[in-house]
Design an enzyme around this catalytic site. Sequence first.
Site, PDB file in Angstrom:
ATOM      1  N   SER A 123       7.297   5.611  -7.775  1.00 23.01           N
ATOM      2  CA  SER A 123       6.837   4.962  -6.544  1.00 23.01           C
ATOM      3  C   SER A 123       7.191   5.749  -5.281  1.00 23.01           C
ATOM      4  CB  SER A 123       7.499   3.579  -6.463  1.00 23.01           C
ATOM      5  OG  SER A 123       7.378   3.041  -5.188  1.00 23.01           O
ATOM      6  N   GLU A 125       8.310   4.426  -2.834  1.00 21.73           N
ATOM      7  CA  GLU A 125       9.557   3.834  -2.323  1.00 21.73           C
ATOM      8  C   GLU A 125      10.742   4.770  -2.561  1.00 21.73           C
ATOM      9  OE1 GLU A 125      10.593   0.682  -0.735  1.00 21.73           O
ATOM     10  OE2 GLU A 125       8.554   1.043  -0.095  1.00 21.73           O
ATOM     11  N   TYR A 147      15.330  -1.492  -5.565  1.00 20.17           N
ATOM     12  CA  TYR A 147      14.107  -1.134  -6.300  1.00 20.17           C
ATOM     13  C   TYR A 147      13.870   0.381  -6.218  1.00 20.17           C
ATOM     14  CZ  TYR A 147       9.084  -0.464  -7.120  1.00 20.17           C
ATOM     15  OH  TYR A 147       7.869   0.006  -7.575  1.00 20.17           O
TER      16      TYR A 147
HETATM   17  P1  NAP Z   1       3.090  -6.038 -11.116  1.00 20.84           P
HETATM   18  O1  NAP Z   1       1.738  -6.600 -10.823  1.00 20.84           O
HETATM   19  O2  NAP Z   1       4.293  -6.653 -10.500  1.00 20.84           O
HETATM   20  O3  NAP Z   1       3.253  -6.065 -12.717  1.00 20.84           O
HETATM   21  C1  NAP Z   1       4.493  -5.882 -13.330  1.00 20.84           C
HETATM   22  C2  NAP Z   1       4.335  -6.104 -14.818  1.00 20.84           C
HETATM   23  O4  NAP Z   1       5.605  -5.883 -15.465  1.00 20.84           O
HETATM   24  C3  NAP Z   1       3.907  -7.531 -15.222  1.00 20.84           C
HETATM   25  O5  NAP Z   1       2.955  -7.440 -16.257  1.00 20.84           O
HETATM   26  C4  NAP Z   1       5.207  -8.144 -15.737  1.00 20.84           C
HETATM   27  O6  NAP Z   1       5.009  -9.140 -16.709  1.00 20.84           O
HETATM   28  C5  NAP Z   1       5.833  -6.923 -16.404  1.00 20.84           C
HETATM   29  N1  NAP Z   1       7.275  -7.060 -16.648  1.00 20.84           N
HETATM   30  C6  NAP Z   1       8.240  -7.291 -15.738  1.00 20.84           C
HETATM   31  N2  NAP Z   1       9.430  -7.310 -16.328  1.00 20.84           N
HETATM   32  C7  NAP Z   1       9.227  -7.079 -17.652  1.00 20.84           C
HETATM   33  C8  NAP Z   1      10.083  -6.982 -18.789  1.00 20.84           C
HETATM   34  N3  NAP Z   1      11.385  -7.133 -18.697  1.00 20.84           N
HETATM   35  N4  NAP Z   1       9.521  -6.696 -19.994  1.00 20.84           N
HETATM   36  C9  NAP Z   1       8.186  -6.569 -20.126  1.00 20.84           C
HETATM   37  N5  NAP Z   1       7.335  -6.666 -19.086  1.00 20.84           N
HETATM   38  C10 NAP Z   1       7.853  -6.923 -17.860  1.00 20.84           C
HETATM   39  O7  NAP Z   1       3.135  -4.485 -10.767  1.00 20.84           O
HETATM   40  P2  NAP Z   1       1.937  -3.461 -10.423  1.00 20.84           P
HETATM   41  O8  NAP Z   1       1.618  -3.558  -8.984  1.00 20.84           O
HETATM   42  O9  NAP Z   1       0.875  -3.601 -11.431  1.00 20.84           O
HETATM   43  O10 NAP Z   1       2.699  -2.070 -10.618  1.00 20.84           O
HETATM   44  C11 NAP Z   1       2.778  -1.450 -11.886  1.00 20.84           C
HETATM   45  C12 NAP Z   1       3.944  -0.483 -11.892  1.00 20.84           C
HETATM   46  O11 NAP Z   1       3.759   0.501 -10.887  1.00 20.84           O
HETATM   47  C13 NAP Z   1       5.312  -1.109 -11.610  1.00 20.84           C
HETATM   48  O12 NAP Z   1       6.261  -0.394 -12.352  1.00 20.84           O
HETATM   49  C14 NAP Z   1       5.528  -0.846 -10.126  1.00 20.84           C
HETATM   50  O13 NAP Z   1       6.897  -0.828  -9.814  1.00 20.84           O
HETATM   51  C15 NAP Z   1       4.869   0.514  -9.996  1.00 20.84           C
HETATM   52  N6  NAP Z   1       4.305   0.841  -8.689  1.00 20.84           N
HETATM   53  C16 NAP Z   1       3.450  -0.025  -8.083  1.00 20.84           C
HETATM   54  C17 NAP Z   1       2.878   0.331  -6.875  1.00 20.84           C
HETATM   55  C18 NAP Z   1       1.892  -0.577  -6.186  1.00 20.84           C
HETATM   56  O14 NAP Z   1       1.639  -0.368  -4.997  1.00 20.84           O
HETATM   57  N7  NAP Z   1       1.299  -1.525  -6.879  1.00 20.84           N
HETATM   58  C19 NAP Z   1       3.196   1.570  -6.286  1.00 20.84           C
HETATM   59  C20 NAP Z   1       4.062   2.423  -6.958  1.00 20.84           C
HETATM   60  C21 NAP Z   1       4.610   2.060  -8.167  1.00 20.84           C
HETATM   61  P3  NAP Z   1       4.898 -10.712 -16.348  1.00 20.84           P
HETATM   62  O15 NAP Z   1       3.421 -10.970 -16.212  1.00 20.84           O
HETATM   63  O16 NAP Z   1       5.517 -11.342 -17.536  1.00 20.84           O
HETATM   64  O17 NAP Z   1       5.651 -10.950 -15.085  1.00 20.84           O
HETATM   65  O1  F7E Z   2       5.484  -4.779   1.901  1.00 31.76           O
HETATM   66  C1  F7E Z   2       6.086  -5.632   5.440  1.00 31.76           C
HETATM   67  C2  F7E Z   2       7.248  -5.286   4.542  1.00 31.76           C
HETATM   68  O2  F7E Z   2       5.998  -6.182  -0.082  1.00 31.76           O
HETATM   69  C3  F7E Z   2       4.794  -3.841   2.691  1.00 31.76           C
HETATM   70  C4  F7E Z   2       5.307  -2.535  -4.200  1.00 31.76           C
HETATM   71  O3  F7E Z   2       4.130  -2.450  -4.965  1.00 31.76           O
HETATM   72  O4  F7E Z   2       4.604  -0.736  -2.769  1.00 31.76           O
HETATM   73  C5  F7E Z   2       5.013  -2.093  -2.777  1.00 31.76           C
HETATM   74  O5  F7E Z   2       6.195  -2.268  -1.995  1.00 31.76           O
HETATM   75  C6  F7E Z   2       5.362  -3.854   4.116  1.00 31.76           C
HETATM   76  C7  F7E Z   2       6.892  -3.855   4.161  1.00 31.76           C
HETATM   77  O6  F7E Z   2       5.100  -3.828  -0.394  1.00 31.76           O
HETATM   78  C8  F7E Z   2       5.600  -9.213   5.268  1.00 31.76           C
HETATM   79  O7  F7E Z   2       8.485  -5.445   5.219  1.00 31.76           O
HETATM   80  C9  F7E Z   2       5.686  -7.702   6.809  1.00 31.76           C
HETATM   81  O8  F7E Z   2       7.324  -2.982   5.169  1.00 31.76           O
HETATM   82  O9  F7E Z   2       3.595  -5.566   0.386  1.00 31.76           O
HETATM   83  P1  F7E Z   2       5.022  -5.187   0.415  1.00 31.76           P
HETATM   84  P2  F7E Z   2       6.172  -2.626  -0.437  1.00 31.76           P
HETATM   85  O10 F7E Z   2       7.516  -3.088  -0.062  1.00 31.76           O
HETATM   86  O11 F7E Z   2       5.574  -1.491   0.319  1.00 31.76           O
HETATM   87  C10 F7E Z   2       5.552   0.201  -3.314  1.00 31.76           C
HETATM   88  C11 F7E Z   2       4.933   1.574  -3.269  1.00 31.76           C
HETATM   89  C12 F7E Z   2       6.040  -0.198  -4.652  1.00 31.76           C
HETATM   90  O12 F7E Z   2       6.362   0.649  -5.482  1.00 31.76           O
HETATM   91  C13 F7E Z   2       6.372  -1.646  -4.841  1.00 31.76           C
HETATM   92  O13 F7E Z   2       6.419  -1.967  -6.236  1.00 31.76           O
HETATM   93  O14 F7E Z   2       4.961  -5.060   4.760  1.00 31.76           O
HETATM   94  N1  F7E Z   2       5.859  -7.072   5.634  1.00 31.76           N
HETATM   95  N2  F7E Z   2       5.540  -9.016   6.612  1.00 31.76           N
HETATM   96  C14 F7E Z   2       5.798  -7.975   4.646  1.00 31.76           C
HETATM   97  N3  F7E Z   2       5.889  -7.841   3.308  1.00 31.76           N
HETATM   98  C15 F7E Z   2       5.763  -8.964   2.559  1.00 31.76           C
HETATM   99  N4  F7E Z   2       5.813  -8.844   1.213  1.00 31.76           N
HETATM  100  N5  F7E Z   2       5.582 -10.205   3.124  1.00 31.76           N
HETATM  101  C16 F7E Z   2       5.503 -10.380   4.474  1.00 31.76           C
HETATM  102  O15 F7E Z   2       5.324 -11.496   4.958  1.00 31.76           O
END
Ligand code: NAP
Ligand code: F7E
Length: 323
Positions: A123, A125, A147
């Site tokens: 990520s 992050e 995270y």
């Molecule tokens: P998500 O919607 O939160 O999905 C997470 C998945 O992980 C769900 O299917 C959840 O299952 C499963 N899970 C959580 N804990 C588990 C465990 N202990 N054993 C088995 N399964 C488990 O995440 P996403 O947005 O699709 O992201 C996919 C991956 O990419 C994650 O690793 C995330 O950190 C990473 N990532 C995401 C982003 C982004 O912007 N979306 C960016 C960079 C990296 P349940 O349905 O049971 O909860």
């Molecule tokens: O926040 C701000 C918050 O929670 C984005 C995950 O997929 O991307 C994701 O992480 C920004 C932050 O995503 C609210 O403070 C303001 O600055 O949607 P977010 P994230 O933290 O960027 C990375 C790449 C991952 O890997 C992670 O798994 O928005 N913000 N107001 C808020 N955020 C939330 N959630 N809710 C608010 O009301």
Amino acid sequence: MKSALITGITGQDGSYLAELLLSKNYKVYGLVRRLSTPNTGNIRHIYDKVELISGDLLDQGSLQDAIRISEADEVYNLAAQSFVKASWEQPVLTGEFTALGVTRMLEAIRIVNPKIRFYQASSSEMFGKVTETPQKETTRFHPRSPYGVAKVYGHYITLNYRESYNLFACSGILFNHESPRRGIEFVTRKITHAVARISLGKQKNLELGSLEPKRDWGFAGDYVEAMWLMLQQEKPDDYVIATGENHSVKEFVELAFKTVGIDDWEKYVVSNKSKYMRPAEVDYLIGDASKAEKVLGWKKKTSFKQLVEMMVRADLEREKSKK
Ligand code: NAP
Ligand code: F7E
């Protein structure tokens, strides 16, 4: 026919990746943890085409079994505790899933079949308090949340297994990517869900934290293609996947309201900074995906405007169909 095992198949990315692999004629297996009420909404439409295996990233034996049952050629490790804010509330659990879970899966692969090709969902992050802009594969990591720290561990253990055991293990450093299947607690979906409801008279306002943070937001459907491409190369490597442009939360809000014809959006939005404040914030992320463009031939297909409109329209449809 190739076989793939996806952890996190019920999540946003897992569901898009499963669709992509099915379209490429893969046999698709998904690892799902046992829940008293199954969470299969995102894969409802492909439920009869994928094979679900019960297992958990916390349970080593279940991962080995999943690899044996699926006879996987490729494993995509997408499961994680992925909500950044929750990682301060449950830092140990986040480490168990998001960090050590990667080692458990790599161990399962090493023991059962080291020929498997492995994708780790890393990520942006990990860059956190950025040291250069835009961020690329060589940019120093400075994670700002439990995270982010767990993802840095996952990234390096993937590299370590590649170097130690010659595994075909890749780390995709993906910047934020969103879709109508995004979880409701993430800011983009929280906004589009609320905007749809406000425009239909079902909700009065939208409470957010700071509107200033900027993110490089892409479409999840585009990003899963990059995951697949990484595992089709001759050599394993790590790649940044991003759009190369960023926008503030405020810009996202403005465009979402504009999509439903509301220009005076300030009337509906309350910024409650203290309620949503994170102990340490990531203010500014923007990625440089030129390596992926050059080596993988990957390019984003969906613009920021198209993404916001797609999400708002999907929420409108969902809200209209509810009684
Ligand atoms: P998500 O919607 O939160 O999905 C997470 C998945 O992980 C769900 O299917 C959840 O299952 C499963 N899970 C959580 N804990 C588990 C465990 N202990 N054993 C088995 N399964 C488990 O995440 P996403 O947005 O699709 O992201 C996919 C991956 O990419 C994650 O690793 C995330 O950190 C990473 N990532 C995401 C982003 C982004 O912007 N979306 C960016 C960079 C990296 P349940 O349905 O049971 O909860
Ligand atoms: O926040 C701000 C918050 O929670 C984005 C995950 O997929 O991307 C994701 O992480 C920004 C932050 O995503 C609210 O403070 C303001 O600055 O949607 P977010 P994230 O933290 O960027 C990375 C790449 C991952 O890997 C992670 O798994 O928005 N913000 N107001 C808020 N955020 C939330 N959630 N809710 C608010 O009301």
